[in-house]
Design an enzyme around this catalytic site. Structure first.
Site, PDB file in Angstrom:
ATOM      1  N   LYS A 116       0.843  -1.163   0.176  1.00 33.10           N
ATOM      2  CA  LYS A 116       0.087   0.005   0.090  1.00 33.10           C
ATOM      3  C   LYS A 116       1.020   1.382   0.049  1.00 33.10           C
ATOM      4  CE  LYS A 116      -0.963   1.090   4.840  1.00 33.10           C
ATOM      5  NZ  LYS A 116      -0.050   0.264   5.751  1.00 33.10           N
ATOM      6  N   HIS A 163       2.015  -3.746  14.603  1.00 29.69           N
ATOM      7  CA  HIS A 163       2.593  -2.662  13.947  1.00 29.69           C
ATOM      8  C   HIS A 163       3.016  -1.286  15.208  1.00 29.69           C
ATOM      9  CE1 HIS A 163       3.335   0.728  11.093  1.00 29.69           C
ATOM     10  NE2 HIS A 163       3.171  -0.282  10.227  1.00 29.69           N
ATOM     11  N   SER A 171       2.992   3.994  12.179  1.00 32.55           N
ATOM     12  CA  SER A 171       3.831   4.706  11.012  1.00 32.55           C
ATOM     13  C   SER A 171       4.383   5.986  11.186  1.00 32.55           C
ATOM     14  CB  SER A 171       2.847   4.542   9.592  1.00 32.55           C
ATOM     15  OG  SER A 171       3.830   4.472   8.550  1.00 32.55           O
ATOM     16  N   GLU A 183       6.989  -5.842   7.914  1.00 31.62           N
ATOM     17  CA  GLU A 183       6.287  -5.618   6.819  1.00 31.62           C
ATOM     18  C   GLU A 183       6.779  -3.774   6.429  1.00 31.62           C
ATOM     19  OE1 GLU A 183       2.439  -5.803   8.465  1.00 31.62           O
ATOM     20  OE2 GLU A 183       2.481  -7.860   8.367  1.00 31.62           O
ATOM     21  N   PRO A 184       7.906  -3.836   6.108  1.00 31.71           N
ATOM     22  CA  PRO A 184       8.098  -2.409   6.146  1.00 31.71           C
ATOM     23  C   PRO A 184       7.796  -1.722   4.676  1.00 31.71           C
ATOM     24  CG  PRO A 184      10.139  -3.804   5.473  1.00 31.71           C
ATOM     25  CD  PRO A 184       9.156  -4.774   6.084  1.00 31.71           C
ATOM     26  N   GLY A 185       7.239  -0.345   4.942  1.00 31.45           N
ATOM     27  CA  GLY A 185       6.708   0.414   3.725  1.00 31.45           C
ATOM     28  C   GLY A 185       7.539   1.509   3.628  1.00 31.45           C
ATOM     29  N   ARG A 186       7.309   2.276   4.091  1.00 30.42           N
ATOM     30  CA  ARG A 186       8.036   3.771   3.939  1.00 30.42           C
ATOM     31  C   ARG A 186       9.720   3.555   4.038  1.00 30.42           C
ATOM     32  NH1 ARG A 186       6.319   8.032   6.011  1.00 30.42           N
ATOM     33  NH2 ARG A 186       4.292   7.306   7.096  1.00 30.42           N
ATOM     34  N   ASP A 197     -10.160  23.849  -4.259  1.00 27.96           N
ATOM     35  CA  ASP A 197     -10.378  23.659  -2.980  1.00 27.96           C
ATOM     36  C   ASP A 197      -9.288  24.483  -2.022  1.00 27.96           C
ATOM     37  OD1 ASP A 197     -10.565  22.738  -0.388  1.00 27.96           O
ATOM     38  OD2 ASP A 197      -9.720  20.797  -0.748  1.00 27.96           O
ATOM     39  N   TYR A 200       3.400   6.638   0.427  1.00 28.85           N
ATOM     40  CA  TYR A 200       2.204   7.162   0.657  1.00 28.85           C
ATOM     41  C   TYR A 200       1.804   8.663   0.044  1.00 28.85           C
ATOM     42  CZ  TYR A 200       2.575   3.799   4.093  1.00 28.85           C
ATOM     43  OH  TYR A 200       2.889   2.560   4.834  1.00 28.85           O
TER      44      TYR A 200
HETATM   45  C1  PLP Z   1       0.836   0.349   6.464  1.00 30.94           C
HETATM   46  C2  PLP Z   1       1.259  -0.972   7.043  1.00 30.94           C
HETATM   47  C3  PLP Z   1       2.668  -1.250   7.028  1.00 30.94           C
HETATM   48  C4  PLP Z   1       3.605  -0.379   6.415  1.00 30.94           C
HETATM   49  O1  PLP Z   1       4.016   0.800   7.448  1.00 30.94           O
HETATM   50  P1  PLP Z   1       5.220   1.658   7.328  1.00 30.94           P
HETATM   51  O2  PLP Z   1       5.040   2.358   8.345  1.00 30.94           O
HETATM   52  O3  PLP Z   1       5.065   2.350   5.989  1.00 30.94           O
HETATM   53  O4  PLP Z   1       6.413   0.724   7.186  1.00 30.94           O
HETATM   54  C5  PLP Z   1       3.066  -2.502   7.574  1.00 30.94           C
HETATM   55  N1  PLP Z   1       2.134  -3.360   8.064  1.00 30.94           N
HETATM   56  C6  PLP Z   1       0.568  -3.026   8.260  1.00 30.94           C
HETATM   57  C7  PLP Z   1      -0.179  -3.997   8.645  1.00 30.94           C
HETATM   58  C8  PLP Z   1       0.374  -1.741   7.633  1.00 30.94           C
HETATM   59  O5  PLP Z   1      -1.079  -1.388   7.541  1.00 30.94           O
END
Ligand code: PLP
Length: 452
Positions: free
Chosen positions: A66, A194, A197, A272-275, A359, A387
């Site tokens: 995501k 988690h 974030s 589960e790294p995202g950013r 807006d 994001y």
């Molecule tokens: C959004 C999300 C992540 C990623 O989080 P970051 O802060 O971007 O690393 C990982 N796990 C779950 C379940 C999330 O909802």
């Protein structure tokens, strides 16, 4: 492992992603095409992956789709051998279409629609999270072979985006859920959490959450489960020069993991790294499309001092309905200004920066001191990979910025070496590969940065 096909441009030898950005800006001065655009460096993703493997050797990353679902990003990460955290049918489909096997996916959304649970069952995705009795009942009926991961709540009060207000069971509830899972004959194989974030201080939260997870492992064992997967979620910093250093955060995590889940415990650890993976890879260039000068004081005279009494409003071609949709809610750092004509010792004026839509909330920066800009000048926002593109709309008819993906040949080769061998070779700091090259045109540009 087969290679997943990837769409990007190779950087010519000696060129960096930054040079490509400057080049595009220079080209734009010759035409009216001044649309906002991104340059994304896939080599930065490769570097982040290596940094992860070095820093957290026990923890397998499952990238949170995501955060940025650009095909080039997801494909690069797939090539590197990471797994994926998907939260919906569409994300699972997307990752599987690239060629990722279901074992490399965790369906990490504790509250799922029944049709989507059935979809996961039909395509072999078994690992999925839950945090309520209702979810257990749905899964028992629609995906009896699922391997469930119990999501526990964390104390994420220091995070910009607090996820535990919405997800996660308390320790007390966790016991009840495990008992219920036993009655329903569903397998619980893991515990996840988690820490929130973009946290200012995730270390303490990680320590507490890992120790809570240990309690749940023990409860599970009492009830006859073989819990063997620990998922420490996301929340790792990903910006260049972020206030929070990745290595500092993870040194605490490693110590805590060794204490509660030592290497000989046989527990598999994932995250589960995202950013972390994508934030620093993207730079966004927006163009000043309109400007308004507001006089704050009317004195009647025209001397230099009075000029500083004016404030400026700039309108740029991306805003909160585009790339800044999710991120201005928290905080925004001012970008780097690229002026066509600049003088030494420029005066600074109180300025605000607005998006292009009608807006009135569409404002990116409320107040910032800048040299005076003209229509056609550029502002660069760094660390824009997380994001941003995933949350942008075309509200009011303004297009999303185009994305230009680039990668150097050394990084491309490195990606393939990692893919073939599963590990990374000891390489000299790849950061240094390009330092000798400075774009010729950069001298003409004036750059200033200010943090709001
Ligand atoms: C959004 C999300 C992540 C990623 O989080 P970051 O802060 O971007 O690393 C990982 N796990 C779950 C379940 C999330 O909802």
């Amino acid at each position: 492992m087969n290679s997943f096909s990837l769409d990007f441009s190779f950087l010519e030898e000696g060129f960096t992603a930054q040079d490509i950005l400057e080049q595009k800006i220079n080209e734009s001065s010759l035409s009216d095409d001044k649309d906002a655009f991104y340059v994304a460096d896939l080599g930065d993703i490769v570097k982040k992956h290596i940094r992860w493997l070095k820093a957290l050797p026990r923890v397998t990353p499952f990238y949170a789709v995501k955060c940025n679902d650009s095909k080039a990003i997801v494909t690069t990460i797939a090539n590197l051998g990471a797994g994926f955290d998907c939260a919906s049918k569409a994300e699972i489909q997307f990752v599987q279409n690239i060629g990722v096997q279901p074992e490399r996916i965790i369906y990490a959304n504790p509250c799922k629609q029944i049709s989507e649970i059935k979809y996961a069952a039909s395509c072999g995705v078994e690992k999925m999270t839950f945090d309520s009795e209702g979810e257990l009942i749905k899964v028992a009926k629609n995906h009896p072979n699922a391997k469930l991961v119990l999501r526990i709540a964390t104390d994420d009060c220091k995070a910009m985006c607090q996820l535990s207000v919405k997800f996660g069971a308390t320790l007390k509830t966790s016991r009840l859920l495990l008992e219920r899972a036993k009655e329903l004959n569903i397998d619980v194989i893991g515990v996840s959490f988690h820490v929130g974030s973009d946290s200012r201080d995730p270390q303490q939260t990680f320590v507490q959450a890992i120790s809570d997870a240990r309690c749940v492992f023990d409860m599970g064992a009492e009830l006859g489960f073989n819990i063997h997967l620990l998922d420490i979620g996301g929340g790792f910093p990903g910006s260049k020069n972020s206030r929070l250093n990745f290595e500092e955060v993870i040194s605490v995590i490693n110590l805590t993991l060794d204490k509660y889940f030592p290497a000989n415990s046989g527990v598999q650890i994932i995250a589960e790294p995202g950013r972390y993976y994508v934030a620093s890879a993207f730079t966004l260039a927006v163009n000043v499309i309109a400007k308004k000068v507001m006089l704050t004081e009317q004195t009647g005279s025209h001397d230099e001092d009075d000029a500083s009494k004016k404030t400026l409003m700039y309108y740029v071609n991306d805003g909160i309905h585009g790339s800044f949709n999710l991120i201005t809610r928290f905080r925004m750092e001012m970008g780097i200004v690229r002026k066509k004509k600049s003088k030494p010792d420029e005066k600074l004026y109180s300025s605000s920066i607005w998006g292009p839509t009608c807006d009135s909330d569409d404002r990116i920066i409320e107040q910032c001191d800048l040299p005076e800009l003209e229509v056609g000048d550029w502002i660069l926002f760094e660390n824009m990979g997380a994001y941003t593109v995933v949350a942008s709309s075309t509200f009011n008819g303004f297009p999303r910025p185009t994305l230009h993906f680039v990668m150097s040949r050394p990084h491309w080769q490195l990606m393939h070496t990692i893919q073939e061998h599963g590990t990374f070779p000891e390489v000299p700091e790849l950061n240094d590969v390009h330092v000798s090259c400075v774009s010729k045109n950069r001298m003409e540009l004036n750059s200033i940065a200010c943090i709001v």
